[in-house]
Write a protein that holds these residues in place. Structure first.
Motif, PDB file in Angstrom:
ATOM      1  N   ALA A  59     -24.291  27.833  38.807  1.00  6.34           N
ATOM      2  CA  ALA A  59     -24.081  29.133  39.460  1.00  6.34           C
ATOM      3  C   ALA A  59     -22.697  29.257  40.095  1.00  6.34           C
ATOM      4  O   ALA A  59     -22.032  30.289  39.966  1.00  6.34           O
ATOM      5  N   ARG A 115     -20.051  29.635  37.402  1.00  2.08           N
ATOM      6  CA  ARG A 115     -20.170  30.959  36.786  1.00  2.08           C
ATOM      7  C   ARG A 115     -19.605  32.042  37.719  1.00  2.08           C
ATOM      8  O   ARG A 115     -18.927  32.970  37.273  1.00  2.08           O
ATOM      9  N   ARG A 116     -19.856  31.889  39.007  1.00  4.90           N
ATOM     10  CA  ARG A 116     -19.350  32.858  39.983  1.00  4.90           C
ATOM     11  C   ARG A 116     -17.824  32.858  40.006  1.00  4.90           C
ATOM     12  O   ARG A 116     -17.197  33.925  40.059  1.00  4.90           O
ATOM     13  N   ARG A 152     -30.412  33.307  27.461  1.00  2.06           N
ATOM     14  CA  ARG A 152     -29.743  33.606  28.725  1.00  2.06           C
ATOM     15  C   ARG A 152     -28.990  34.928  28.703  1.00  2.06           C
ATOM     16  O   ARG A 152     -28.533  35.402  29.748  1.00  2.06           O
ATOM     17  N   ARG A 154     -23.653  43.752  37.414  1.00  2.00           N
ATOM     18  CA  ARG A 154     -23.697  43.785  38.877  1.00  2.00           C
ATOM     19  C   ARG A 154     -22.371  43.336  39.483  1.00  2.00           C
ATOM     20  O   ARG A 154     -21.869  43.949  40.426  1.00  2.00           O
ATOM     21  N   GLU A 155     -21.772  42.272  38.929  1.00  3.88           N
ATOM     22  CA  GLU A 155     -20.583  41.678  39.524  1.00  3.88           C
ATOM     23  C   GLU A 155     -19.279  42.312  39.045  1.00  3.88           C
ATOM     24  O   GLU A 155     -18.290  42.342  39.781  1.00  3.88           O
ATOM     25  N   ALA A 159     -30.041  37.964  31.124  1.00  2.00           N
ATOM     26  CA  ALA A 159     -29.719  37.707  32.525  1.00  2.00           C
ATOM     27  C   ALA A 159     -28.214  37.744  32.766  1.00  2.00           C
ATOM     28  O   ALA A 159     -27.743  38.238  33.800  1.00  2.00           O
ATOM     29  N   THR A 160     -27.447  37.249  31.800  1.00  2.00           N
ATOM     30  CA  THR A 160     -25.986  37.241  31.921  1.00  2.00           C
ATOM     31  C   THR A 160     -25.438  38.661  31.955  1.00  2.00           C
ATOM     32  O   THR A 160     -24.572  38.986  32.773  1.00  2.00           O
ATOM     33  N   GLU A 163     -26.998  41.347  32.860  1.00  2.20           N
ATOM     34  CA  GLU A 163     -27.406  41.959  34.129  1.00  2.20           C
ATOM     35  C   GLU A 163     -26.488  41.501  35.267  1.00  2.20           C
ATOM     36  O   GLU A 163     -26.051  42.303  36.101  1.00  2.20           O
ATOM     37  N   GLU A 164     -26.184  40.197  35.281  1.00  2.00           N
ATOM     38  CA  GLU A 164     -25.307  39.655  36.320  1.00  2.00           C
ATOM     39  C   GLU A 164     -23.896  40.217  36.193  1.00  2.00           C
ATOM     40  O   GLU A 164     -23.249  40.563  37.192  1.00  2.00           O
TER      41      GLU A 164
END
Length: 293
Positions: A150, A153-154, A175, A185-186, A178-179, A181-182
């Motif tokens: 995490a 990845r951040r 994955r 968001r980011e 989820a990727t 979606e993340e």
């Protein structure tokens, strides 16, 4: 060996690209190299033998495994053989060796040891996806597989938040929902992207849209259990996002610090990040220095 075969081995070690899906992308040069190599160093020897069978080739060379877990030690064995004049062909499961696949350590060791190495070009998921994405191709970067950890990845997403170059990434089917979606968001829901699936294969598919649209599509597919195949994600630059928010000097300076921590020169990164923005490279450099303290 005849003259034609000799011309294939201008260096004792050849890295050769293999098809990423369509068997028709196996070059004539790849097939002749398989027929003449004394050693075939393969990411998966079974996959390499299956490729030969599919091509109707009976490769006479000795097959050696060369994967991420044994490359450091196996490289020395390969270099010793090449130094004695043995011809070594290096292949990965698909695409170009050393690009998110085994081969980098071998090439690095060969250069240090003064052993000749060259490439037989061919199929590449990176450039194939880039060409099909519909996103700018004049400047791009390749980020490999998204980190599983995490925190790693951040850090990558923080860097991509202000990246104006098109970025190509790999992701696994289980994955990818989820990727996306993340990322939506980011990095912002309007950031343009293209998700390329099963490139060059019969069920090739390229989905283009915003990160939010792609995230919704794959969330539905995940629920239906229909997320399958090899995935390549092409992310448009931050400057292409609708209503994109200009990052603050502090946010940009943090990107500079993060990239410098990864090994790039602070001044070079500051100049690169400042390009096309309403902030000077000097101002970013000074802000990055302040953050470092």
């Amino acid at each position: 060996m005849g003259h034609d075969t000799d011309s294939l081995w201008e260096a004792p070690i050849v890295l050769a690209a293999t098809p990423i899906g369509n068997l028709g992308d196996a070059t004539d040069r790849l097939q002749r190299l398989l027929l003449s190599a004394e050693i075939v160093a393969a990411e998966d020897t079974r996959r390499a033998r299956h490729l030969c069978q599919a091509l109707g080739i009976s490769a006479p060379g000795r097959f050696l495994s060369l994967h991420e877990h044994n490359e450091a030690s196996r490289a020395q064995e390969i270099l010793a053989a090449a130094h004695e004049g043995t011809t070594v062909l290096v292949v990965s499961d698909a695409g170009m060796p050393a690009v998110s696949d085994p081969g980098f350590r071998l090439v690095s060791a060969a250069i240090e040891a003064g052993v000749g190495v060259t490439v037989a070009p061919g199929a590449s998921a990176v450039t194939t996806a880039l060409a099909l994405s519909g996103l700018p191709t004049d400047r791009f970067t390749f980020a490999g597989f998204l980190p599983r950890k995490a925190s790693d990845r951040r850090r990558l997403l923080e860097r991509l938040a202000g990246e104006d170059w098109t970025t190509v990434l790999f992701e696994s089917p289980h994955r990818v929902a989820a990727t996306l979606e993340e990322m939506a968001r980011e990095l912002g829901p309007t950031r343009p992207a293209a998700l390329c699936r099963e490139l060059t294969k019969r069920h090739e598919e390229v989905l283009r849209g915003s990160l939010a649209e792609l995230a919704e599509t794959f969330a539905q597919r995940q629920e239906q259990g229909t997320v399958k195949g090899e995935m390549v994600l092409v992310l448009g630059g931050a400057d292409l996002a609708e209503g994109g928010v200009e990052l603050s000097v502090e946010e940009l300076a943090q990107q500079v610090v993060d990239r410098a921590a990864a090994g790039e020169k602070l001044k070079v990164v500051a100049k690169d990040v400042a390009e096309g923005r309403e902030v000077s490279s000097r101002e970013l450099y000074d802000a990055a220095l302040a953050l470092r303290k």
